[in-house]
Write a protein that holds these residues in place. Structure first.
Motif, PDB file in Angstrom:
ATOM      1  N   UNK A  50      54.302 -17.578  64.987  1.00  0.00           N
ATOM      2  CA  UNK A  50      55.400 -17.192  65.873  1.00  0.00           C
ATOM      3  C   UNK A  50      55.755 -15.711  65.732  1.00  0.00           C
ATOM      4  N   UNK A  51      55.575 -15.178  64.519  1.00  0.00           N
ATOM      5  CA  UNK A  51      55.791 -13.733  64.341  1.00  0.00           C
ATOM      6  C   UNK A  51      54.767 -12.955  65.159  1.00  0.00           C
ATOM      7  N   UNK A  52      53.518 -13.414  65.123  1.00  0.00           N
ATOM      8  CA  UNK A  52      52.455 -12.757  65.892  1.00  0.00           C
ATOM      9  C   UNK A  52      52.792 -12.772  67.380  1.00  0.00           C
ATOM     10  N   UNK A  53      53.301 -13.901  67.858  1.00  0.00           N
ATOM     11  CA  UNK A  53      53.664 -14.011  69.266  1.00  0.00           C
ATOM     12  C   UNK A  53      54.844 -13.083  69.599  1.00  0.00           C
ATOM     13  N   UNK A 105      51.893  -7.111  52.372  1.00  0.00           N
ATOM     14  CA  UNK A 105      52.477  -5.839  51.969  1.00  0.00           C
ATOM     15  C   UNK A 105      53.982  -5.971  51.713  1.00  0.00           C
ATOM     16  N   UNK A 106      54.646  -6.763  52.534  1.00  0.00           N
ATOM     17  CA  UNK A 106      56.083  -6.994  52.326  1.00  0.00           C
ATOM     18  C   UNK A 106      56.319  -7.659  50.969  1.00  0.00           C
ATOM     19  N   UNK A 107      55.515  -8.674  50.650  1.00  0.00           N
ATOM     20  CA  UNK A 107      55.659  -9.367  49.362  1.00  0.00           C
ATOM     21  C   UNK A 107      55.478  -8.384  48.206  1.00  0.00           C
ATOM     22  N   UNK A 108      54.459  -7.532  48.321  1.00  0.00           N
ATOM     23  CA  UNK A 108      54.180  -6.575  47.248  1.00  0.00           C
ATOM     24  C   UNK A 108      55.347  -5.608  47.061  1.00  0.00           C
ATOM     25  N   UNK A 109      55.871  -5.105  48.164  1.00  0.00           N
ATOM     26  CA  UNK A 109      56.934  -4.097  48.087  1.00  0.00           C
ATOM     27  C   UNK A 109      58.272  -4.693  47.653  1.00  0.00           C
ATOM     28  N   UNK A 110      58.515  -5.958  48.020  1.00  0.00           N
ATOM     29  CA  UNK A 110      59.738  -6.617  47.590  1.00  0.00           C
ATOM     30  C   UNK A 110      59.595  -7.249  46.207  1.00  0.00           C
ATOM     31  N   UNK A 111      58.369  -7.211  45.669  1.00  0.00           N
ATOM     32  CA  UNK A 111      58.079  -7.763  44.353  1.00  0.00           C
ATOM     33  C   UNK A 111      58.410  -9.255  44.306  1.00  0.00           C
ATOM     34  N   UNK A 165      59.574  -0.223  53.011  1.00  0.00           N
ATOM     35  CA  UNK A 165      58.884  -0.912  54.098  1.00  0.00           C
ATOM     36  C   UNK A 165      58.683   0.015  55.293  1.00  0.00           C
ATOM     37  N   UNK A 166      57.558  -0.133  55.958  1.00  0.00           N
ATOM     38  CA  UNK A 166      57.351   0.574  57.215  1.00  0.00           C
ATOM     39  C   UNK A 166      58.193  -0.094  58.305  1.00  0.00           C
ATOM     40  N   UNK A 167      58.282   0.556  59.456  1.00  0.00           N
ATOM     41  CA  UNK A 167      59.044  -0.026  60.565  1.00  0.00           C
ATOM     42  C   UNK A 167      58.506  -1.405  60.947  1.00  0.00           C
ATOM     43  N   UNK A 168      57.180  -1.533  61.001  1.00  0.00           N
ATOM     44  CA  UNK A 168      56.579  -2.813  61.369  1.00  0.00           C
ATOM     45  C   UNK A 168      56.838  -3.865  60.296  1.00  0.00           C
ATOM     46  N   UNK A 169      56.715  -3.484  59.025  1.00  0.00           N
ATOM     47  CA  UNK A 169      56.973  -4.427  57.934  1.00  0.00           C
ATOM     48  C   UNK A 169      58.432  -4.884  57.949  1.00  0.00           C
ATOM     49  N   UNK A 197      46.702  -9.672  61.446  1.00  0.00           N
ATOM     50  CA  UNK A 197      47.518  -8.473  61.225  1.00  0.00           C
ATOM     51  C   UNK A 197      48.864  -8.845  60.611  1.00  0.00           C
ATOM     52  N   UNK A 198      49.448  -9.926  61.105  1.00  0.00           N
ATOM     53  CA  UNK A 198      50.726 -10.382  60.551  1.00  0.00           C
ATOM     54  C   UNK A 198      50.566 -10.768  59.087  1.00  0.00           C
ATOM     55  N   UNK A 199      49.475 -11.478  58.758  1.00  0.00           N
ATOM     56  CA  UNK A 199      49.240 -11.864  57.356  1.00  0.00           C
ATOM     57  C   UNK A 199      49.161 -10.633  56.472  1.00  0.00           C
TER      58      UNK A 199
END
Length: 222
Positions: free
Chosen positions: A178-181, A196-202, A159-163, A189-191
């Motif tokens: 709320x994450x966006x806020x 990407x998080x879902x893909x990397x965590x499988x 994961x990147x720092x932002x992810x 951008x959050x979506x």
């Protein structure tokens, strides 16, 4: 099976790549070190395969088409608490390792391990032991020691720092708005980050992502 063969572990292989399953089957059955009694390609096939073939060990991949091998391991621990699971996967990040252990896996090897190592691991977990590849064992003690709260970026280095920030907020139960806020980002951008998080965590759902994150200590109250 004859009386003298009853000490040979009966194995269920769970992996969605036919060529890999064929190679693993051959490696396990060298010199009658084990016998593969069944194969499954998805998490959904595992319960019936276990019920029908009654394996002594399940060799489980982490990445499967319908769900994570972590979820399959957790289900087996609940339904068949005496049935050992050996993870054999490409994923060597700390988060996957810790989640597998907390789901109930008895061993963890990275694909690429030699036939002797895999066969030894199967026999060890079948006998009630635990086994980890040398590269995994090197940092397991450090990983399991200390505070349960850990940084997502350390646990999931893909994961990147932002992810990582997004995952920690998902684990705390925040929705995209709320994450966006919280991060001062647009919801679009959050979506994208969540995808990407879902893909990397499988994982395939928010609930599964939350489970993976909380398994390794993210999202807990301070």
């Amino acid at each position: 099976m004859s009386e003298q063969d009853r000490s040979v572990p009966r194995v269920l292989i769970v992996d969605d790549h036919p060529l890999f399953r064929a190679g693993l089957k051959a490696a396990l059955e060298i010199a009658h070190g084990a016998v593969v009694v069944a194969e499954a390609e998805t998490v959904g096939e595992v319960p019936d395969a276990v019920a029908q073939h009654r394996p002594d060990v399940v060799v489980m991949d982490l990445s499967l088409p319908d769900a994570s091998g972590i979820e399959a391991t957790r289900q087996l621990a609940e339904l068949h608490p005496g049935l050992p699971v050996l993870m054999l996967t490409m994923s060597d990040d700390d988060g996957s390792l810790l989640a597998a252990l907390q789901a109930g896996a008895r061993g963890y090897l990275v694909k690429g391990a030699g036939a002797d190592e895999v066969q030894h691991a199967v026999r060890t977990v079948a006998a009630g032991g635990a086994v980890f590849g040398s590269d995994i064992a090197a940092h397991l003690t450090e990983l399991l020691s200390g505070s349960r709260r850990r940084d997502a970026e350390m646990l999931f280095p893909s994961l990147t720092s932002r992810e990582s920030e997004v995952l920690e907020l998902i684990a705390r139960g925040l929705d995209n708005r709320h994450i966006a806020r919280e991060l001062v980002l647009s919801e679009k951008t959050v979506r994208n980050h969540v995808t990407h998080v879902f893909e990397k965590l499988q994982v395939t759902s928010r609930a599964e992502a939350v489970a993976r994150a909380r398994d390794v200590g993210l999202g807990d109250d301070d």
